[in-house]
Design a protein around this motif. Structure first.
Motif, PDB file in Angstrom:
ATOM      1  N   ASP A 248       0.988  -1.417   0.191  1.00  4.94           N
ATOM      2  CA  ASP A 248      -0.023   0.047  -0.181  1.00  4.94           C
ATOM      3  C   ASP A 248       0.923   1.009  -0.241  1.00  4.94           C
ATOM      4  O   ASP A 248       1.612   1.449   0.832  1.00  4.94           O
ATOM      5  N   PRO A 249       1.339   2.269  -0.529  1.00  6.87           N
ATOM      6  CA  PRO A 249       1.888   3.253  -1.084  1.00  6.87           C
ATOM      7  C   PRO A 249       1.428   4.053  -0.127  1.00  6.87           C
ATOM      8  O   PRO A 249       2.310   4.424   0.162  1.00  6.87           O
ATOM      9  N   GLU A 250       0.764   4.358   1.089  1.00  4.99           N
ATOM     10  CA  GLU A 250       0.800   5.364   2.344  1.00  4.99           C
ATOM     11  C   GLU A 250       1.213   4.541   3.181  1.00  4.99           C
ATOM     12  O   GLU A 250       1.503   5.099   4.182  1.00  4.99           O
ATOM     13  N   ARG A 251       0.912   2.814   3.303  1.00  7.32           N
ATOM     14  CA  ARG A 251       1.539   2.633   4.631  1.00  7.32           C
ATOM     15  C   ARG A 251       3.047   2.253   4.310  1.00  7.32           C
ATOM     16  O   ARG A 251       3.446   1.983   4.889  1.00  7.32           O
ATOM     17  N   TYR A 252       3.492   1.994   3.152  1.00 12.36           N
ATOM     18  CA  TYR A 252       4.358   1.573   2.269  1.00 12.36           C
ATOM     19  C   TYR A 252       5.182   2.668   1.614  1.00 12.36           C
ATOM     20  O   TYR A 252       5.211   2.252   0.154  1.00 12.36           O
ATOM     21  N   PRO A 253       5.490   3.862   1.509  1.00 10.69           N
ATOM     22  CA  PRO A 253       5.678   4.985   0.399  1.00 10.69           C
ATOM     23  C   PRO A 253       6.655   4.449  -0.125  1.00 10.69           C
ATOM     24  O   PRO A 253       6.720   4.965  -0.796  1.00 10.69           O
ATOM     25  N   ALA A 254       8.227   4.607   0.618  1.00 11.63           N
ATOM     26  CA  ALA A 254       9.478   4.223  -0.128  1.00 11.63           C
ATOM     27  C   ALA A 254       9.400   3.195  -0.607  1.00 11.63           C
ATOM     28  O   ALA A 254       9.886   3.001  -2.040  1.00 11.63           O
ATOM     29  N   ALA A 255       9.377   2.266   0.080  1.00  9.97           N
ATOM     30  CA  ALA A 255       9.227   0.621  -0.854  1.00  9.97           C
ATOM     31  C   ALA A 255       8.373   0.294  -1.889  1.00  9.97           C
ATOM     32  O   ALA A 255       8.609   0.147  -2.828  1.00  9.97           O
ATOM     33  N   SER A 256       6.916   1.093  -1.988  1.00 10.57           N
ATOM     34  CA  SER A 256       5.914   1.124  -2.896  1.00 10.57           C
ATOM     35  C   SER A 256       6.969   1.371  -4.364  1.00 10.57           C
ATOM     36  O   SER A 256       6.819   1.102  -5.490  1.00 10.57           O
TER      37      SER A 256
END
Length: 253
Positions: free
Chosen positions: A199-207
């Protein structure tokens, strides 16, 4: 004496055991027994190594083998030290070139005998052959300005990296059950799955990294460039430490 604190098998490896009692000349020696055990492990894994299987391979009864080796644990000590070939000579090599070779050879050695990953502990070496590798790493760092403790820490960090990378390569080669069942056969497949999972909101950098193609185009799981990248990171750090020592700096500065 310090040697008296060693397990009996390590005393034997160092030639420090008490003089044997008089009696018939032994038919076997530790080198023959160890070589047989290593052949079995290379062919069948550690599951194929037992006192019975080794005894059969060297042509004696299992009970006879106990005259030379007290237990399978003793045999594993012998095996893990014996697989270490003589390290390269550091003479005439720049310290960085030597330690790069030294680390790669350790990694490759473990990959040739991957069963050792099941018995190798991240602990200071005690066997004579493994300690020879430590000695050569310390010799390569002579003249760098590092103190002896720092040299040992450098060798330990590089050995840990070699073992960790070997474990990753071995796992990639044999497959991870969860990945196999999910049809994930390469780093590229893994990246595609992460695009869906993260989820880009919870995992912004990894996503952002996986959506940007961090794993795209990868063939298989492992590339030698990955090993070299990590190795260069470590050696760059050692180089910076040496530079600080040369300028009079100390740890943490």
């Amino acid at each position: 004496m310090a040697q008296d604190r060693l397990p009996p098998m390590l005393q034997r490896l160092w030639g420090r055991e008490p003089a044997p009692r008089r009696g018939p000349r032994p038919r076997l020696d530790l080198a023959t027994i160890t070589a047989a055990a290593i052949e079995l492990a290379d062919a069948e894994g550690l599951a194929g190594v037992s006192m019975n299987s080794v005894a059969t391979k060297v042509g004696v009864a299992a009970t006879a083998l106990y005259r030379y080796i007290g237990s399978k644990d003793d045999l594993l000590i012998l095996m893990s030290d014996a697989i270490a070939a003589d390290p390269p000579d550091p003479s005439g090599r720049p310290w960085r070139d030597y330690l790069a070779l030294w680390t790669r050879l350790q990694r490759d050695l473990v990959l040739r005998h991957s069963w050792v990953l099941q018995i190798t502990k991240f602990a200071p070496p005690l066997g004579p052959r493994r300690l020879l590798w430590l000695d050569r790493a310390l010799a390569a760092l002579d003249g760098t300005g590092l103190d002896d403790g720092e040299k040992i820490n450098v060798a330990s960090a590089l050995t840990g990296y070699a073992l960790t990378d070997a474990a990753i390569v071995e796992a990639a080669g044999t497959g991870v059950q969860e990945f196999t069942e999910a049809g994930i056969e390469s780093a590229a497949d893994y990246g595609e799955l992460l695009v869906e999972l993260l989820d880009p909101e919870r995992y912004p950098a990894a996503s952002a990294a996986v959506r940007g193609g961090a794993f795209r185009g990868a063939e298989g799981w492992i590339h030698d460039d990955d090993f070299r990248f990590g190795l260069d990171l470590l050696l760059d750090g050692v180089e910076q430490l040496i530079a600080r020592r040369a300028s009079g700096g100390h740890g943490g500065e």
